[in-house]
Motif scaffolding. Structure first.
Motif, PDB file in Angstrom:
ATOM      1  N   TYR A  36       0.819  -1.224   0.000  1.00  0.00           N
ATOM      2  CA  TYR A  36       0.000   0.000   0.000  1.00  0.00           C
ATOM      3  C   TYR A  36       0.853   1.274   0.000  1.00  0.00           C
ATOM      4  CZ  TYR A  36      -3.951  -3.057   0.630  1.00  0.00           C
ATOM      5  OH  TYR A  36      -4.898  -4.021   0.427  1.00  0.00           O
ATOM      6  N   TYR A  37       2.095   1.164  -0.472  1.00  0.00           N
ATOM      7  CA  TYR A  37       2.907   2.381  -0.585  1.00  0.00           C
ATOM      8  C   TYR A  37       2.307   3.268  -1.672  1.00  0.00           C
ATOM      9  CZ  TYR A  37       4.981   1.793  -5.203  1.00  0.00           C
ATOM     10  OH  TYR A  37       5.158   1.732  -6.556  1.00  0.00           O
ATOM     11  N   GLN A  38       2.603   4.548  -1.593  1.00  0.00           N
ATOM     12  CA  GLN A  38       2.192   5.455  -2.675  1.00  0.00           C
ATOM     13  C   GLN A  38       3.295   6.469  -2.919  1.00  0.00           C
ATOM     14  OE1 GLN A  38      -1.817   7.140  -2.707  1.00  0.00           O
ATOM     15  NE2 GLN A  38      -2.276   5.776  -1.005  1.00  0.00           N
ATOM     16  N   ALA A  39       3.480   6.842  -4.187  1.00  0.00           N
ATOM     17  CA  ALA A  39       4.518   7.835  -4.491  1.00  0.00           C
ATOM     18  C   ALA A  39       4.192   9.153  -3.784  1.00  0.00           C
ATOM     19  CB  ALA A  39       4.613   8.042  -5.991  1.00  0.00           C
ATOM     20  N   ASP A  40       2.905   9.506  -3.753  1.00  0.00           N
ATOM     21  CA  ASP A  40       2.469  10.712  -3.036  1.00  0.00           C
ATOM     22  C   ASP A  40       1.665  10.248  -1.824  1.00  0.00           C
ATOM     23  OD1 ASP A  40       1.714  13.246  -2.242  1.00  0.00           O
ATOM     24  OD2 ASP A  40       0.191  13.490  -3.795  1.00  0.00           O
ATOM     25  N   SER A  41       2.358   9.653  -0.890  1.00  0.00           N
ATOM     26  CA  SER A  41       1.696   8.998   0.246  1.00  0.00           C
ATOM     27  C   SER A  41       0.834   9.966   1.056  1.00  0.00           C
ATOM     28  CB  SER A  41       2.775   8.370   1.149  1.00  0.00           C
ATOM     29  OG  SER A  41       2.219   7.909   2.334  1.00  0.00           O
ATOM     30  N   LEU A  42       1.266  11.202   1.167  1.00  0.00           N
ATOM     31  CA  LEU A  42       0.540  12.154   2.014  1.00  0.00           C
ATOM     32  C   LEU A  42      -0.576  12.878   1.272  1.00  0.00           C
ATOM     33  CD1 LEU A  42       3.599  13.659   3.926  1.00  0.00           C
ATOM     34  CD2 LEU A  42       2.203  11.680   4.497  1.00  0.00           C
ATOM     35  N   GLY A  43      -0.777  12.539  -0.004  1.00  0.00           N
ATOM     36  CA  GLY A  43      -1.851  13.166  -0.777  1.00  0.00           C
ATOM     37  C   GLY A  43      -1.632  14.659  -0.964  1.00  0.00           C
ATOM     38  N   GLU A  44      -0.363  15.069  -1.115  1.00  0.00           N
ATOM     39  CA  GLU A  44      -0.083  16.516  -1.248  1.00  0.00           C
ATOM     40  C   GLU A  44      -0.627  17.062  -2.565  1.00  0.00           C
ATOM     41  OE1 GLU A  44       3.937  16.927   1.474  1.00  0.00           O
ATOM     42  OE2 GLU A  44       4.206  16.691  -0.671  1.00  0.00           O
ATOM     43  N   ASP A  45      -0.554  16.228  -3.618  1.00  0.00           N
ATOM     44  CA  ASP A  45      -1.032  16.705  -4.926  1.00  0.00           C
ATOM     45  C   ASP A  45      -2.555  16.815  -4.943  1.00  0.00           C
ATOM     46  OD1 ASP A  45       1.602  16.684  -5.591  1.00  0.00           O
ATOM     47  OD2 ASP A  45       1.541  14.798  -6.705  1.00  0.00           O
ATOM     48  N   THR A  46      -3.228  15.947  -4.177  1.00  0.00           N
ATOM     49  CA  THR A  46      -4.699  15.966  -4.142  1.00  0.00           C
ATOM     50  C   THR A  46      -5.198  17.252  -3.484  1.00  0.00           C
ATOM     51  OG1 THR A  46      -4.439  13.626  -3.644  1.00  0.00           O
ATOM     52  CG2 THR A  46      -6.683  14.497  -3.518  1.00  0.00           C
ATOM     53  N   ASP A  47      -4.491  17.684  -2.432  1.00  0.00           N
ATOM     54  CA  ASP A  47      -4.926  18.892  -1.708  1.00  0.00           C
ATOM     55  C   ASP A  47      -4.233  20.143  -2.249  1.00  0.00           C
ATOM     56  OD1 ASP A  47      -6.700  17.612  -0.013  1.00  0.00           O
ATOM     57  OD2 ASP A  47      -5.190  17.198   1.514  1.00  0.00           O
ATOM     58  N   SER A  48      -3.993  20.169  -3.567  1.00  0.00           N
ATOM     59  CA  SER A  48      -3.234  21.279  -4.139  1.00  0.00           C
ATOM     60  C   SER A  48      -4.131  22.178  -5.012  1.00  0.00           C
ATOM     61  CB  SER A  48      -2.080  20.707  -4.985  1.00  0.00           C
ATOM     62  OG  SER A  48      -1.388  21.741  -5.610  1.00  0.00           O
ATOM     63  N   PRO A  49      -4.491  23.368  -4.518  1.00  0.00           N
ATOM     64  CA  PRO A  49      -5.370  24.250  -5.304  1.00  0.00           C
ATOM     65  C   PRO A  49      -4.665  24.911  -6.485  1.00  0.00           C
ATOM     66  CG  PRO A  49      -4.727  25.307  -3.249  1.00  0.00           C
ATOM     67  CD  PRO A  49      -4.114  23.954  -3.236  1.00  0.00           C
ATOM     68  N   VAL A  50      -3.373  25.172  -6.357  1.00  0.00           N
ATOM     69  CA  VAL A  50      -2.552  25.695  -7.462  1.00  0.00           C
ATOM     70  C   VAL A  50      -1.213  24.952  -7.431  1.00  0.00           C
ATOM     71  CG1 VAL A  50      -3.456  28.054  -7.747  1.00  0.00           C
ATOM     72  CG2 VAL A  50      -1.796  27.612  -5.972  1.00  0.00           C
ATOM     73  N   PRO A  51      -0.541  24.821  -8.583  1.00  0.00           N
ATOM     74  CA  PRO A  51       0.743  24.111  -8.578  1.00  0.00           C
ATOM     75  C   PRO A  51       1.689  24.654  -7.507  1.00  0.00           C
ATOM     76  CG  PRO A  51       0.087  24.602 -10.820  1.00  0.00           C
ATOM     77  CD  PRO A  51      -0.915  25.284  -9.928  1.00  0.00           C
ATOM     78  N   MET A  52       2.441  23.757  -6.903  1.00  0.00           N
ATOM     79  CA  MET A  52       3.454  24.063  -5.882  1.00  0.00           C
ATOM     80  C   MET A  52       2.882  24.371  -4.509  1.00  0.00           C
ATOM     81  SD  MET A  52       6.133  26.516  -7.770  1.00  0.00           S
ATOM     82  CE  MET A  52       6.854  26.123  -9.320  1.00  0.00           C
TER      83      MET A  52
END
Ligand code: SF4
Length: 447
Positions: A119-135
């Motif tokens: 169940y590893y994930q490259a974006d384990s913390l879901g940072e990209d999912t909670d991203s309203p604008v890039p970066m």
């Protein structure tokens, strides 16, 4: 006082001893490097190790054929590029690199890798999912994470953002963007229109790699936004490259100017750093911290719990005390994230809980780190003992994040190789493991 007591007392004071020897001279390629050269940030950058061939070149006979072939094998598996400052490289015990905590963190060997957790994930913390604008990641109501760069002065084998940090490797293709100033203005615009946000973590990547102008551009633009009250520059730099604080006057002055600028507005600029092992701490660290402290800049530390690096009481207590002594607040110790190429580093949740228990009480409460698990899937940081349910036999913990993601359940898994042989067999079967996880979640959802 008995002899045993005297010895205890000496050991209790050991954290005040900072090595000040010319340790880099033990590396054959740097045996004639002077203290002045070694203390120069430009020399450190120029001589950073970026290829395994360089390891062989500077180590000479200390690099055995076994080590070289293990290093080569590591390159076929690692998600991170190699980049190590001479400071860290020279602190490695090259007589026994296999067991060295610094080698483990920065120089991957093929022999160390284990299969990734199912169940590893490259974006384990879901940072990209909670991203309203890039970066930008916006998860907590009043705090955001800003990633203005993807480059660092060292590349850590345990990096949670191995999906974007550094360049591509044999196993991971990355769209590394370096320091892309054009996109930063979109972040500022988003923050201007989001009045709830008070706190910005500037990470990456590493703030050490921002130029003085970039450091100021980001800091001043953020601090000019009326509702932004606090910014934190995140950098591993103080731990792995203290010479920059001591000799890169332009960069240090830029940091200081942003700090003064903030104070003028009644706001706060803090540095977050990243010591994970007492072996990273020397007289250079002490001098760098004296410089920061005299300028009134607060420094906090975020360590990552890693097997064979710092997952024993003695090491964690020493690290905590040394940080306190240096005026660095030991803020967090993180459970290792479930990211690729890191299974050998991970510990069980139980280890984290027991270590926190052991460390608490060894020094003042405000200098005692909080051990946290940053929940896979974006539940945010939770205290290690705040799980809802923990099936220790199968290494499954279930968590809630009532404010951040109300109604959702999150799971964190212990490394499979640390479970009993029976539990390992259960994990080997896809259907059985899915059933175990659902049962654990049900124990919480039925309540
Ligand atoms: S310094 Fe931070 S962002 Fe950079 S490689 Fe290390 S852990 Fe990752």
């Amino acid at each position: 006082m008995s002899e045993a007591k005297k010895l205890d007392r000496i050991q209790e004071l050991e954290h005040r001893n900072f090595r000040d020897d010319e340790f880099w001279k033990k590396v054959p390629g740097w045996s004639s490097v002077t203290r002045e050269e070694f203390g120069d940030h430009k020399w450190q950058l120029k001589n950073s190790i970026r290829k395994i061939e360089q390891v062989q070149k500077v180590l000479g006979e200390l690099c055995t054929p076994e080590l070289m072939s293990d290093l080569e094998a590591g390159q076929h598996r690692t998600p991170m590029n190699i980049r190590i400052t001479p400071y860290i490289f020279a602190l490695i015990d090259w007589k026994n690199p296999w067991d060295d905590p610094l080698r483990k963190q920065f120089l991957p060997l093929g022999s160390q890798f284990l299969d990734d957790h199912p169940y590893y994930q490259a974006d384990s913390l879901g940072e990209d999912t909670d991203s309203p604008v890039p970066m930008l990641t916006h998860r907590y109501p009043d705090k955001v994470l800003f990633l203005p760069t993807t480059i660092c002065p060292v590349y850590c084998s345990y990096c949670t953002r191995s999906r974007i940090i550094g360049g591509s490797t044999e196993t991971v293709e990355k769209g590394t963007y370096g320091a892309n100033q054009k996109k930063w203005d979109d972040v500022f615009e988003y923050l201007k229109s989001t009045p709830l946000v008070e706190d910005v973590v500037i990470s990456g990547g590493d703030s050490y790699m921002l130029t003085p102008a970039q450091l100021k551009y980001i800091g001043e633009n953020l601090l000019k936004i009326p509702h932004i009250r606090r910014i934190r520059y995140a950098t591993k730099g103080i731990a792995i490259f203290p010479q920059k604080v001591l000799s890169d006057y332009e960069w240090f002055n830029a940091l200081n100017e942003v700090h003064e600028f903030a104070r003028g507005y009644g706001k706060q600029v803090v540095v977050h750093t990243h010591f994970s092992s007492p072996n990273e701490i020397t007289k250079w660290s002490q001098l760098a911290m004296e410089r920061l402290f005299k300028s009134g800049i607060i420094v906090r530390n975020q360590a990552v719990l890693q097997d064979g690096v710092n997952n024993d009481v003695e090491t964690m207590v020493k690290l905590t005390r040394q940080l306190g002594y240096l005026n660095i607040q030991p803020y967090y110790v993180y459970m290792h994230d479930m990211v690729p190429g890191c299974e050998h580093f991970r510990t069980s949740l139980r280890e984290g809980i027991e270590l926190e228990k052991a460390v608490r009480g060894t020094t003042a409460g405000f200098n005692t780190p909080t051990f946290v698990c940053d929940l896979p899937g974006g539940g945010g940081k939770r205290h290690v003992a705040s799980y809802e349910y923990y099936d220790e036999e199968n290494g499954i913990s279930v968590w809630k994040a009532p404010y951040v993601k109300p109604g959702e359940f999150f799971t964190y898994f212990d490394p499979i190789h640390k479970l009993s042989p029976e539990a390992q067999k259960r994990w080997a079967d896809e259907g059985t493991r899915e059933k175990m996880i659902q049962e654990a979640i049900k124990k919480v959802s039925d309540h």
